[in-house]
Design a protein around this motif. Sequence first.
Motif, mmCIF file in Angstrom:
data_model
loop_
_atom_site.group_PDB
_atom_site.id
_atom_site.type_symbol
_atom_site.label_atom_id
_atom_site.label_comp_id
_atom_site.label_asym_id
_atom_site.label_seq_id
_atom_site.Cartn_x
_atom_site.Cartn_y
_atom_site.Cartn_z
ATOM 1 N N MET A 1 0.827 -1.201 0.000
ATOM 2 C CA MET A 1 0.000 0.000 0.000
ATOM 3 C C MET A 1 0.868 1.260 0.000
ATOM 4 O O MET A 1 0.525 2.259 -0.631
ATOM 5 C CB MET A 1 -0.924 0.015 1.223
ATOM 6 N N GLN A 2 2.005 1.192 0.692
ATOM 7 C CA GLN A 2 2.906 2.345 0.692
ATOM 8 C C GLN A 2 3.482 2.579 -0.699
ATOM 9 O O GLN A 2 3.639 3.733 -1.137
ATOM 10 C CB GLN A 2 4.036 2.137 1.708
ATOM 11 N N LEU A 3 3.767 1.507 -1.435
ATOM 12 C CA LEU A 3 4.258 1.645 -2.801
ATOM 13 C C LEU A 3 3.201 2.291 -3.693
ATOM 14 O O LEU A 3 3.513 3.167 -4.517
ATOM 15 C CB LEU A 3 4.661 0.280 -3.359
ATOM 16 N N VAL A 4 1.948 1.865 -3.532
ATOM 17 C CA VAL A 4 0.855 2.467 -4.296
ATOM 18 C C VAL A 4 0.703 3.932 -3.895
ATOM 19 O O VAL A 4 0.506 4.819 -4.741
ATOM 20 C CB VAL A 4 -0.465 1.701 -4.060
ATOM 21 N N HIS A 5 0.818 4.178 -2.599
ATOM 22 C CA HIS A 5 0.735 5.537 -2.066
ATOM 23 C C HIS A 5 1.823 6.420 -2.684
ATOM 24 O O HIS A 5 1.570 7.565 -3.078
ATOM 25 C CB HIS A 5 0.891 5.470 -0.546
ATOM 26 N N ILE A 6 3.033 5.883 -2.800
ATOM 27 C CA ILE A 6 4.146 6.619 -3.397
ATOM 28 C C ILE A 6 3.861 6.932 -4.858
ATOM 29 O O ILE A 6 4.124 8.046 -5.341
ATOM 30 C CB ILE A 6 5.461 5.818 -3.257
ATOM 31 N N SER A 7 3.315 5.953 -5.599
ATOM 32 C CA SER A 7 3.023 6.189 -7.017
ATOM 33 C C SER A 7 1.953 7.259 -7.190
ATOM 34 O O SER A 7 2.012 8.060 -8.135
ATOM 35 C CB SER A 7 2.576 4.882 -7.690
ATOM 36 N N ILE A 8 0.992 7.314 -6.257
ATOM 37 C CA ILE A 8 -0.059 8.336 -6.333
ATOM 38 C C ILE A 8 0.519 9.720 -6.040
ATOM 39 O O ILE A 8 0.237 10.691 -6.752
ATOM 40 C CB ILE A 8 -1.206 8.002 -5.353
ATOM 41 N N ILE A 9 1.335 9.811 -4.983
ATOM 42 C CA ILE A 9 1.968 11.096 -4.659
ATOM 43 C C ILE A 9 2.872 11.537 -5.814
ATOM 44 O O ILE A 9 2.878 12.707 -6.208
ATOM 45 C CB ILE A 9 2.781 10.986 -3.358
ATOM 46 N N MET A 10 3.631 10.586 -6.359
ATOM 47 C CA MET A 10 4.525 10.907 -7.466
ATOM 48 C C MET A 10 3.728 11.404 -8.668
ATOM 49 O O MET A 10 4.112 12.392 -9.318
ATOM 50 C CB MET A 10 5.341 9.663 -7.855
ATOM 51 N N GLY A 11 2.617 10.748 -8.960
ATOM 52 C CA GLY A 11 1.778 11.184 -10.071
ATOM 53 C C GLY A 11 1.238 12.580 -9.849
ATOM 54 O O GLY A 11 1.229 13.410 -10.767
ATOM 55 N N MET A 12 0.794 12.860 -8.621
ATOM 56 C CA MET A 12 0.280 14.185 -8.301
ATOM 57 C C MET A 12 1.368 15.249 -8.423
ATOM 58 O O MET A 12 1.160 16.310 -9.021
ATOM 59 C CB MET A 12 -0.304 14.167 -6.875
ATOM 60 N N VAL A 13 2.545 14.951 -7.862
ATOM 61 C CA VAL A 13 3.659 15.909 -7.922
ATOM 62 C C VAL A 13 4.093 16.138 -9.363
ATOM 63 O O VAL A 13 4.278 17.292 -9.804
ATOM 64 C CB VAL A 13 4.851 15.399 -7.086
ATOM 65 N N PHE A 14 4.262 15.064 -10.119
ATOM 66 C CA PHE A 14 4.717 15.186 -11.506
ATOM 67 C C PHE A 14 3.744 15.997 -12.356
ATOM 68 O O PHE A 14 4.167 16.828 -13.165
ATOM 69 C CB PHE A 14 4.906 13.800 -12.119
ATOM 70 N N THR B 1 3.312 9.054 -16.521
ATOM 71 C CA THR B 1 3.324 7.612 -16.310
ATOM 72 C C THR B 1 2.996 7.175 -14.883
ATOM 73 O O THR B 1 2.246 6.200 -14.688
ATOM 74 C CB THR B 1 4.690 7.018 -16.730
ATOM 75 N N PRO B 2 3.508 7.833 -13.832
ATOM 76 C CA PRO B 2 3.147 7.407 -12.466
ATOM 77 C C PRO B 2 1.655 7.418 -12.194
ATOM 78 O O PRO B 2 1.168 6.638 -11.363
ATOM 79 C CB PRO B 2 3.878 8.428 -11.586
ATOM 80 N N CYS B 3 0.916 8.270 -12.893
ATOM 81 C CA CYS B 3 -0.545 8.290 -12.729
ATOM 82 C C CYS B 3 -1.144 6.962 -13.182
ATOM 83 O O CYS B 3 -2.068 6.442 -12.543
ATOM 84 C CB CYS B 3 -1.156 9.437 -13.519
ATOM 85 N N ALA B 4 -0.611 6.408 -14.274
ATOM 86 C CA ALA B 4 -1.088 5.111 -14.753
ATOM 87 C C ALA B 4 -0.753 4.023 -13.744
ATOM 88 O O ALA B 4 -1.581 3.127 -13.472
ATOM 89 C CB ALA B 4 -0.460 4.790 -16.110
ATOM 90 N N LEU B 5 0.436 4.071 -13.172
ATOM 91 C CA LEU B 5 0.823 3.085 -12.164
ATOM 92 C C LEU B 5 -0.075 3.187 -10.937
ATOM 93 O O LEU B 5 -0.473 2.167 -10.357
ATOM 94 C CB LEU B 5 2.286 3.302 -11.765
#
Length: 492
Positions: A19-32, A193-197
Amino acid sequence: MADCIRLLLHGFGKFNFLMQLVHISIIMGMVFETISVAYLVPASACELNTTISQQGLMAGMPLLGIIATSHIWGYLADTKGRRKILAWCMSLAFLFGTAAALSPDWIVFSVLKFLSASAVAGTFALALTLLSEVTPQHKRSFMVALTGTIFLSCTGLMAVISIPVLQLEFSYHIPHLNILFTPWRLLCIVFATPCALGAVGMYFSYESPRYLLTIGEEQKALETLKGIYKINTGKSGDDYQVSSLALDEDTGKPSNGLWSSMVSQTVPLLKPPLLKHTLLLSVLFIIVYIGFNPYLTWLPYITDGIVKSIERGEENLSFCDMLRASHNETVTENEDCSLNSFAMVTVFVINIMIAALNTILSSLINYVGRKRMLIGIQLITGVAGLCVNLSNSWIVSSILFVVFMSGVLNFGFLSVFSVDIFPTYVKAMAVCLTLMVGRGSSVLGINILKQLLVYDCELSFYSFAGLVFVGGLIAFLLPGDKKNFTKDPAET
């Protein structure tokens, strides 16, 4: 057996790390998606032939998108579910973010960036909510505390990613759109791309069991907890020693719709005794965001100009003179819109340093005190910003500039007061409202700063850093750490 929802029973293990990995991908997508304009706007300037004013508008669009839809996503997440809304948000952000790479002009680019930012507007808060609701109490603070460091690290990671992509040399003509597909367009797709992940991660994740209980889905909540237990322990779900669940908090009164819900939550903030807290925090959020966020947005542009000036041997100029010299050469001599590789590495290092500082200060805040921490950061960084141009040593000026930039830490530290000062029944709305006011001021600051950096750089530091210093003085009006904050009527 009857039991309350105690996440400790399903353990802490593989599921929580996933869940933390998914959380990171969501934050990364938002930041990017929201900060990518810091790299895409200057990199696309030559091809899209944008003026200084147009670049300011392009850079401000993501913040406008966030302001426009934050409340809506929060309302939908409370009524439709965190997992479903997060999946939709990330999917739409990927769609619009990718489409922006095919923009024929700056207007289409701005509209698509507005839409992609609108899609990710609520993802940070929703992802944080979902993460906290599936994490046991004894690990929750640690997992949530990592969010600020992850956010700042992602802003630095963007600089490193941009280096190899923008150095590529290709240009493919797309006849139907009448555009040239160049490296900055590829970078736009990479940033999406992180948004897709994140969307894929949400598709395979569980819904919050606490949310399921609030809508009366006790059996689904129990099945979710059994699934988490199975992943964490490797045992059968039948071994989970809970047969019924009860939520340990009031679910609140039913809402008649979005508008009535927003009005009922907003009105108490604009009446005594909460009005003074609303006004004080709104003013401080405006000062903090307008003081630092524009510099964070234009950090790649600023760093690129300073590094290029140093490489030309212009080391005995003031900070603004170096930046002005680089801008004049770019415009009048070679029309070079590329970003210096070493400058992007420098941006990465600056963001990682600030992220590390955030981790250190977060661990010390209970010892130093929240109010003293916020005031100290505000005053020290304000003075540093005022002194940036007082030296002709690029080393001294750069150090002072980095110290000034570390003021972005108060984005998080100021939010702590919003969480503590307001009572529970209006807490979420108060945080959203004060944060939106701050972000709204950033849009104006981003446009003003770019104009000043080009035409009156010294004034930009004196005005923005001066405002930051004044914010530190105003922060003395905040309640002390030992002072009792306003209590929720339900708690008295």
